[in-house]
Each structure stands twice: as structure tokens, then as C-alpha cells.
Design an enzyme around this catalytic site. Structure first.
Site, PDB file in Angstrom:
ATOM      1  N   LYS A 270      70.239  -6.675  54.277  1.00 46.14           N
ATOM      2  CA  LYS A 270      69.357  -6.515  55.440  1.00 46.14           C
ATOM      3  C   LYS A 270      70.113  -6.887  56.712  1.00 46.14           C
ATOM      4  O   LYS A 270      70.985  -7.760  56.675  1.00 46.14           O
ATOM      5  CB  LYS A 270      68.149  -7.460  55.310  1.00 46.14           C
ATOM      6  N   ARG A 344      59.648  -4.562  43.438  1.00 47.22           N
ATOM      7  CA  ARG A 344      58.971  -3.750  42.415  1.00 47.22           C
ATOM      8  C   ARG A 344      59.625  -3.914  41.057  1.00 47.22           C
ATOM      9  O   ARG A 344      58.974  -3.725  40.025  1.00 47.22           O
ATOM     10  CB  ARG A 344      58.932  -2.279  42.879  1.00 47.22           C
TER      11      ARG A 344
HETATM   12  N1  BES Z   1      60.612  -7.976  51.058  1.00 44.17           N
HETATM   13  C1  BES Z   1      60.761  -6.662  51.549  1.00 44.17           C
HETATM   14  C2  BES Z   1      59.501  -6.135  52.246  1.00 44.17           C
HETATM   15  C3  BES Z   1      59.082  -6.847  53.497  1.00 44.17           C
HETATM   16  C4  BES Z   1      59.487  -6.399  54.733  1.00 44.17           C
HETATM   17  C5  BES Z   1      58.229  -7.946  53.434  1.00 44.17           C
HETATM   18  C6  BES Z   1      59.089  -7.051  55.886  1.00 44.17           C
HETATM   19  C7  BES Z   1      57.825  -8.583  54.594  1.00 44.17           C
HETATM   20  C8  BES Z   1      58.250  -8.132  55.819  1.00 44.17           C
HETATM   21  C9  BES Z   1      61.094  -5.685  50.420  1.00 44.17           C
HETATM   22  O1  BES Z   1      61.800  -6.225  49.357  1.00 44.17           O
HETATM   23  C10 BES Z   1      61.929  -4.581  50.997  1.00 44.17           C
HETATM   24  O2  BES Z   1      62.916  -4.859  51.602  1.00 44.17           O
HETATM   25  N2  BES Z   1      61.495  -3.346  50.790  1.00 44.17           N
HETATM   26  C11 BES Z   1      62.207  -2.209  51.300  1.00 44.17           C
HETATM   27  C12 BES Z   1      62.086  -1.109  50.267  1.00 44.17           C
HETATM   28  C13 BES Z   1      62.957   0.093  50.537  1.00 44.17           C
HETATM   29  C14 BES Z   1      64.419  -0.259  50.415  1.00 44.17           C
HETATM   30  C15 BES Z   1      62.579   1.180  49.577  1.00 44.17           C
HETATM   31  C16 BES Z   1      61.571  -1.787  52.614  1.00 44.17           C
HETATM   32  O3  BES Z   1      60.348  -1.892  52.749  1.00 44.17           O
HETATM   33  O4  BES Z   1      62.291  -1.392  53.513  1.00 44.17           O
HETATM   34 ZN    ZN Z   2      63.910  -6.255  49.630  1.00 45.29          ZN
END
Ligand code: BES
Ligand code: ZN
Ligand code: ZN
Length: 492
Positions: A270, A344
Site C-alpha cells: 500500500k 477474503r
Molecule cells: N483492508 C483493506 C480494505 C480497507 C481499505 C479497509 C480502507 C479500511 C479502509 C483490504 O485488505 C484491501 O486492501 N482491499 C483491496 C482489495 C483489492 C486489492 C481487490 C482494496 O479495497 O483496494
Molecule cells: Zn489489503
């Protein structure tokens, strides 16, 4: 660790109290004080002027969320806006929260007691007032912080038949505060093994059944999702189950929570801004663990098992890669599309494990997708389900609990997207569009056929950038109130 004020319901205003909260509501003849009869009379007798005039002179309004302090020789009076005379749980919650925040400011260097006198006469409204009052006082204590002033006690004035609602809501508020504490604890202190230990300790006196699967047990059990996600970290994963099984229970509710103690994104790292708050990524696990504790404390007649899938998502030489194929606990194979879609994968393993105990109803809670945050904002939970009746039950529970929740569909479009892999049964994510729905479509593949299941995406409401109403800055405890309310409704 947190400490909320003690809550004591009473039928009339106590004489020994430092501050009294009364309401100000609109009426056809202008603003009127609510719950202030005895206070107004004694104020007029003492000062020769009216309490209403005095409140308006210092700027009291009827707007829910507004509260002003009126110094008075007997005790401090706090006047909280209630909106129009026809009170709703939401307005009462806002009013109680605003009033208690005022009281907290006054109690910065001393202990205080507060009475809430708002003419509350309905159990749902009394519960809302209790949530607002108690949760607004929540404060995450720094590790070396010396305790200073605080609100020691809140007396809630209400008719006798509402006292149980108040006491029960205070148990649930404690659970919300516990979940907030866990989310606010930094990830170098709260990691899978320490989180599992804290969870077990939190229910020790309740004698619930606790199972902790460590990395050896997870490898042996073929938990390919948890092992892959946890594999990049020096802190190995855990799967915790806590079961409350009272005599005579007719229904078994399984609650499954995402417990990523820190989400760096893994090899799909990230950016710095998106990573900073990612200690919040175990908010779903915190919610289900705190909820089962509260359900047991309340003695609800329903069997409840909470499952928390705990791992730390880190990039390293042992981290899982984009394009890796994982064999999950259920036996399905999954192509990892992006290591930041880790939630997931751990949830899939926990869902299929929970499914083995053949629960009657499954609910999962997860800070799962940025897409849900983009779609619904910071204060509304996304709800998806494999069954419209299950979704409606969750909507009813969320409404009664006062947690804004919106039902989203799981479309064929996104379902096709997560089935489109050349190398495995499933792919962990599809297109960017409809990302929250695709995550739900993926999870649905791990729920036993025919079992009603609902999914709560709390990526927005799980964390607050700033305090508002009864919600404190940081971890919010989102989901706890809804889960306990659902258990209450299923136990009927
Ligand atoms: N933990 C994050 C989702 C999240 C984002 C929670 C902001 C709280 C605040 C999750 O693991 C994630 O990063 N999901 C990705 C999925 C994508 C790579 C398909 C996302 O939402 O960008
Ligand atoms: Zn994530
Ligand atoms: Zn995550």
C-alpha cells in the site's frame, strides 16, 4: 484500558449528583425544556428567573448534537438539543452523547456523577440514550497515561419498565469499548498471538469454550488462505473460536471476523497514506469477539460461536505472491490476484471452518474493501447476503441497534469475475468496478449451500478520522451493537 462510567437506572432524579442533563425540544409554542420539571421549579424559587430563559441566554438550541452548560449553585445543568418533541432513538443518542462530552470536559481534573433526565419512556429510546452517554465518554488511554478526572457514574432517569433496557445497553456499550480498545492498540503490541491471548482472557471469567489454532494446527488443517497471508510475517497467524452454548438454546449463530492485525498490502504494498490506519484491519474480529462476550454476559438463549481469523499481512521473502495458487481449507483452489486482497482469503478459511459446525445462521464482519468505503462513506456499513431474508434480519437488527447499514447486491457480473481464473477454481478479485460486491461473491463460495449468510463490510465505519456523536476518533467498535441485537432477535 478503557473504563466507562457505571450506569444506574433510577425512577427519579438523585439529589446527590454533580451535573444534570435535561433536554430542549421544539414545540408549537417554541422551545420547551424536557425532563426538567423539578429542576425548573427549584431554579425559579432560588433565582427568581426561569431555567428556560437562562438556558437560552447561554445559547441552548433544540438541535440534536448541541449541548450547553449552565452553571448553577445546586449542580451543573447541561441542556441538550432534542429536535422536535417526537423523540427518536437517533436524536436521543446524539443528545446524550453531546451532553456527556460537555460533562467530560468539566470532569477533566475531578470525578463527577451525571444524571440524564430526558423524559425517556421507551426501551429502545432508553438503550439509545445509554449508548450515546456511555460511548461518548470513551477514551483510549496512552500506555503511560496517569488517570485524571472522569465521569464515575451516569444515572439514567426512566420508568421502571425501561431499566432492563438501560442495564443491557450498558453491557453492550462495554463490549463496544472493548472492541475500540483492541482496534486502537498498535500492531506491534496487538499481533495474532497476543490478540488471541487477549480474546481468551476477555472471556475467562465467563467460562466459555475457547479454541486457538496456531500455525502448526493451521498448516495441518489445510488453512491455505490463513497460512499464505500470515506467511510473510514473523508473527504467525491464529484462528480463534469462542463458543457460548447456553442450556436450552435452539439456534446456533456463527460470527466470523477479519483479524488482519496490520495490512501493509503485502508484496502489492500500500502507499504510505493508505497504510497508516491499517491497524484497524482487525475491527471485524474485535467486533465478533466482543459481541459473543456481551451475548454471554446478557445470558441470551442462543448458541453463538465467534471465529476470528488473525494474520499480519507483510511483504517479505516468505510472503505470498500475486499469481500464487492456494488450496483453501474447503478444498477449493484460489489464484491470488493481489496480495492486498488478503482479507477474503483469511475469511474464506474461517467461513468454511465455521460452516463445519452446521450453524443455522452465519454473519461475517470485515474491514474488507476500499470500494465499500468509496461507495458508502465513513458511517454506513455495507450489507451483502446469500438470502434476502437473512439480509432483512440484519437490516432490522442494525436499525434497532442504531448502526447505519445499506443492502448491496451480489451480481452475476462480479460473480463471473471471481470465477475467471486460468489456473484455479477462483480468483481472489476481478475488476475494480463493484469491488465490494466481488469480495462478497468470493466469500459466498465458502458458505455451505443452504445456510443463510450475511456479510458486513465495515471498511468505512470501522475507523473514524475524527470523533462525532458517540463515536470516538480511531477504532469505533462498529458491528458490535448490531450483532448483539441480531442474537437477541434470533433468541426470541
Ligand atoms: N483492508 C483493506 C480494505 C480497507 C481499505 C479497509 C480502507 C479500511 C479502509 C483490504 O485488505 C484491501 O486492501 N482491499 C483491496 C482489495 C483489492 C486489492 C481487490 C482494496 O479495497 O483496494
Ligand atoms: Zn489489503
Ligand atoms: Zn485488509
Amino acid at each position: 484500558m478503557f473504563s466507562l462510567p457505571a450506569l444506574s437506572p433510577a425512577t427519579s432524579l438523585p439529589t446527590q449528583v454533580d451535573a444534570v442533563v435535561v433536554g430542549l425540544a421544539d414545540s408549537s409554542s417554541g422551545p420547551v425544556l424536557v425532563g426538567a420539571e423539578t429542576l425548573s421549579a427549584s431554579y425559579a424559587k432560588r433565582t427568581g428567573s426561569s431555567l428556560l430563559d437562562a438556558a437560552q441566554a447561554v445559547g441552548a438550541t433544540t438541535k440534536p448534537g448541541d449541548a450547553v452548560v449552565l452553571p448553577s449553585s445546586e449542580h451543573v445543568v447541561i441542556v441538550a438539543g432534542l429536535g422536535d418533541a417526537d423523540v427518536t432513538p437517533e436524536r436521543v443518542r446524539k443528545a446524550a452523547a453531546a451532553a456527556l462530552k460537555r460533562a467530560c470536559a468539566l470532569a477533566s481534573d475531578r470525578e463527577m456523577t451525571v444524571a440524564l433526565s430526558l423524559d425517556l419512556a421507551d426501551p429502545e429510546i432508553v438503550a439509545a440514550a445509554t449508548y450515546g452517554a456511555l460511548l461518548a465518554t470513551y477514551h483510549y488511554a496512552k500506555p503511560n497515561e496517569k488517570p485524571s478526572g472522569a465521569i464515575a457514574q451516569v444515572t439514567l432517569v426512566a420508568p421502571k419498565d425501561c431499566h432492563t433496557a438501560a442495564s443491557e445497553a450498558s453491557v453492550v456499550a462495554e463490549a463496544v469499548a472493548l472492541a475500540r480498545d483492541w482496534v486502537n492498540t498498535p500492531a506491534n503490541v496487538l499481533f495474532p498471538a497476543s490478540f488471541a491471548q487477549l480474546a481468551a482472557e476477555s472471556v475467562r471469567s465467563l467460562k466459555l469454550d475457547v479454541e486457538v489454532l496456531d500455525e502448526k494446527a493451521l498448516a495441518k488443517g489445510g488453512f491455505g488462505g490463513l497460512m499464505a497471508v500470515g506467511g510473510g510475517s514473523a508473527n504467525p497467524p491464529r484462528l480463534v473460536r469462542i463458543t457460548y452454548s447456553p442450556r436450552g438454546a435452539k439456534t446456533h449463530l456463527a460470527l466470523i471476523g477479519k483479524g488482519i492485525t496490520f495490512d501493509t498490502g503485502g508484496l502489492n504494498l500500500k502507499p504510505a497514506t493508505g497504510m497508516y490506519t491499517m491497524k484497524c484491519d482487525m475491527g471485524g474480529a474485535a467486533a465478533v469477539l466482543a459481541a459473543v462476550r456481551a451475548i454471554a454476559q446478557l445470558g441470551l438463549k442462543i448458541k453463538v460461536s465467534a471465529y476470528a481469523a488473525m494474520a499480519e499481512n507483510m511483504p517479505s521473502g516468505t510472503a505470498y505472491r500475486p499469481s500464487d495458487v492456494l488450496t483453501m481449507h474447503s478444498g477449493l483452489t484460489v489464484e491470488n490476484a493481489n496480495s492486498d486482497a488478503e482479507g477474503r482469503l483469511v475469511m474464506a478459511d474461517a467461513l468454511s471452518y465455521a460452516g463445519e459446525s452446521k450453524p443455522d445462521f452465519m454473519v461475517d464482519v470485515a474491514t474488507l474493501t476500499g470500494a465499500c468505503l468509496v461507495a458508502l462513506g465513513h458511517t454506513t456499513t455495507g450489507l451483502m447476503a446469500n438470502d434476502d431474508q437473512a439480509a432483512d434480519r440484519l437490516l432490522d437488527a442494525a436499525e434497532a441497534a442504531g448502526e447505519a447499514t445499506w443492502h448491496l447486491p451480489i451480481t452475476d457480473e462480479v460473480t463471473d469475475g471471481i470465477k475467471d481464473s486460468d489456473v484455479a477454481d477462483l480468483k481472489s478479485s476481478g475488476a475494480r468496478e463493484g469491488g465490494a460486491l466481488a469480495a462478497a461473491a468470493f466469500l459466498r463460495e465458502f458458505v455451505p449451500q443452504g445456510t443463510p449468510w450475511a456479510h458486513l463490510d465495515i471498511a468505512g465505519p470501522g475507523w473514524a478520522e475524527k470523533a462525532h456523536d458517540e463515536v470516538s476518533k480511531g477504532g469505533t467498535g462498529a458491528g458490535v451493537r448490531t450483532l448483539v441485537e441480531l442474537a437477541r432477535q434470533l433468541a426470541r
